[in-house]
Design a protein around this motif. Structure first.
Motif, short mmCIF file in Angstrom:
data_model
loop_
_atom_site.label_atom_id
_atom_site.label_comp_id
_atom_site.label_asym_id
_atom_site.label_seq_id
_atom_site.Cartn_x
_atom_site.Cartn_y
_atom_site.Cartn_z
N TYR A 136 0.86 -1.08 0.01
CA TYR A 136 0.08 -0.08 -0.12
C TYR A 136 0.87 1.32 0.07
O TYR A 136 2.09 1.16 0.14
CB TYR A 136 -0.91 -0.02 1.28
N SER A 186 -2.17 6.05 6.32
CA SER A 186 -2.49 4.98 5.46
C SER A 186 -4.01 4.19 5.33
O SER A 186 -4.39 4.47 6.49
CB SER A 186 -1.61 3.84 5.39
N THR A 221 -5.87 0.84 3.51
CA THR A 221 -5.49 -0.27 2.91
C THR A 221 -6.91 -1.02 2.66
O THR A 221 -7.69 -0.82 3.80
CB THR A 221 -4.38 -0.96 3.27
#
Length: 212
Positions: free
Chosen positions: A109, A125, A127
């Protein structure tokens, strides 16, 4: 038992020297809401004093391509871009492609990282496996009352060119799948501690032990 064996396998050997661990103050985490509700997210907060400068510690965290050499579960890392922040002078934006392997799944990712030289690194992040995966590293002069063993505090401590340094790590994550959350809860409760331990080991490998 397989889960326990995997955790033991991924944990670094005991360090030759242990740095000062401060009390857990999870309530001070920037991820914690005023009502203490993180809507299913797990939040962890670690604090330790290191006998190194802010610059030294920051540079290890900013070197994202080296993560597979020491961070738990990280199997590959590639810096895709690094450029000045468009609206905040002195800050840097970095896109990093990370590959994480855990139990029977592997996922790659893109992590969006904001760097404030010698002070902090913030990574965000999202994902398919992690609905939320945020990390904040901060570096600041250590309080005089908490020097590492054998270290002497002087007026130069407030400079990024000298230690000791107080390092804080805030980690927040939420699995997209309840199945992953249930299977991984017991191990991921130790991830923040494992990250700090791995970071200590990396400091020793790169900078050696501070004996001053």
């Amino acid at each position: 038992m397989a889960l326990v064996r995997r955790l033991v396998h991924c944990t670094r050997p005991q360090l030759a020297r242990s740095f000062i661990t401060l009390p857990d103050l999870s309530s001070l985490s920037p991820f914690s809401g005023q009502d203490g509700n993180n809507q299913g997210s797990q939040v962890y907060h670690e604090r330790k004093v290191f006998p190194y400068s802010q610059r030294q510690l920051y540079e290890l965290v900013a070197d994202a391509s080296s993560y597979p050499r020491f961070l738990p579960f990280c199997t590959n890392a590639r810096v895709l871009s690094k450029k000045p922040h468009p609206s905040d002078a002195g800050h840097l934006n970095m896109d990093v492609e990370l590959t994480v392997g855990f139990l029977n799944f592997t996922e790659s990712y893109i992590s969006k990282v904001t760097l404030r030289p010698y002070e902090s690194a913030v990574a965000a992040s999202s994902t398919p496996v992690f609905k939320t995966l945020d990390t904040i590293w901060r570096f600041q002069p250590a309080p005089p009352q908490s020097p590492p063993p054998g270290s002497r505090i002087s007026s130069s401590t407030t400079s990024t060119a000298a230690g000791p340094t107080l390092v804080t790590l805030d980690l927040k994550f939420a699995f997209a799948s309840p199945v992953h959350a249930a299977v991984s809860a017991s191990v991921f409760g130790q991830v923040s501690k494992m990250m700090v331990q791995a970071f200590e080991q990396r400091c020793q490998e790169i900078y050696g032990l501070d004996e001053t």
